[in-house]
Design an enzyme around this catalytic site. Structure first.
Site, mmCIF file in Angstrom:
data_model
loop_
_atom_site.group_PDB
_atom_site.id
_atom_site.type_symbol
_atom_site.label_atom_id
_atom_site.label_comp_id
_atom_site.label_asym_id
_atom_site.label_seq_id
_atom_site.Cartn_x
_atom_site.Cartn_y
_atom_site.Cartn_z
ATOM 1 C CB THR A 1 -0.978 -0.039 1.197
ATOM 2 O OG1 THR A 1 -1.942 0.999 1.057
ATOM 3 C CG2 THR A 1 -0.276 0.115 2.541
ATOM 4 C CG ASN A 2 -0.326 4.695 -1.405
ATOM 5 O OD1 ASN A 2 -1.014 5.457 -0.753
ATOM 6 N ND2 ASN A 2 -0.785 4.085 -2.498
ATOM 7 N NE ARG A 3 4.265 8.700 4.365
ATOM 8 C CZ ARG A 3 5.042 9.728 4.042
ATOM 9 N NH1 ARG A 3 6.103 9.523 3.310
ATOM 10 N NH2 ARG A 3 4.753 10.946 4.450
ATOM 11 C CB ALA B 1 -2.403 7.400 -3.423
#
Ligand code: CTP
Length: 211
Positions: A21-23, A88
């Site tokens: 995943t991402n932030r 995102a």
């Protein structure tokens, strides 16, 4: 007006207990949804996993993966006049999702990743969307150049460019500063402010372009 907004990160599973995943916190997309609802618009919010409260009055479609977000956008895009892609989305996912938990074996483990669906890039070409299309660009260098390139390649009317190399703004923070990039090289700087204030400004900008 009916807006479709994507928000948050996606999760790309490796096995039943792990994912890539991402932030992204989803704050920018949710702030846009809140701003649009406050102006009396109808909003379909297609959201990856976030910890934010559901905006009152929104049509929320919760998804996890890029593929699910792609399918949800495909299903809901035709009824929207404005589409804002603030999510995102992971650009790559594990090529294989193990049905069992991956066990420790060797000292190193190499993962093979494959490209995910380009949702923004499909809006015009695959889904035939003819409304006002807004993309986001998170860049660490050559902000405007990359954003203008994205605008042209993906058939956007507006790209909201975000310098993610600057500390304290952007990803996972409550404030942001962006540059609006339009066809023909036109740009507008929106200075650092809360994501709520920024969302209201972006929305005002979009609605003024449409009337
Ligand atoms: N996006 C999308 N689907 C993807 C990836 C991104 O819809 N699989 C959307 C995001 O919501 C955002 C914009 O595309 O609006 C961000 O683009 P980015 O991934 O930076 O685009 P690329 O042109 O692929 O650029 P890069 O080479 O930086 O990855």
């Amino acid at each position: 007006m009916h807006l479709l907004i994507t928000a948050g990160p996606t999760r790309e599973p490796l096995d039943p207990v792990r994912y890539l995943t991402n932030r992204s916190s989803g704050k920018m997309g949710y702030a846009l949804a809140e701003a649009a609802l406050a102006e009396g618009h109808e909003v379909t919010l297609i959201s990856g996993p976030v910890t934010l409260p559901e905006p009152a009055g929104v049509q929320l479609v919760s998804v996890e993966t890029a593929r699910q977000m792609f399918e949800a956008v495909q299903a809901h895009l035709s009824s929207a006049q404005v589409a804002i892609f603030a999510a995102a989305v992971a650009d790559y996912r594990p090529a294989i999702t193990s049905t069992q938990k991956i066990k420790k074996q060797s000292e190193t483990l190499t993962l093979e990743l494959e490209r995910t669906e380009d949702i923004l890039g499909s809006a015009r070409s695959l889904f035939g969307f003819r409304g006002y299309l807004v993309g986001f660009a998170a860049e660490t260098e050559k902000l405007i150049e990359h954003a203008q390139d994205k605008l042209a390649r993906k058939g956007c009317d507006l790209v909201v460019a975000n310098d993610v190399s600057q500390p304290g703004i952007g990803f996972d923070s409550s404030e942001n500063a962006v540059t609006l990039c339009l066809p023909g090289g036109e740009t507008h700087v929106l200075p650092q402010q809360s994501k709520a204030a920024l969302a209201a400004e972006i929305l005002r900008f979009v609605t003024h372009r449409l009337i």
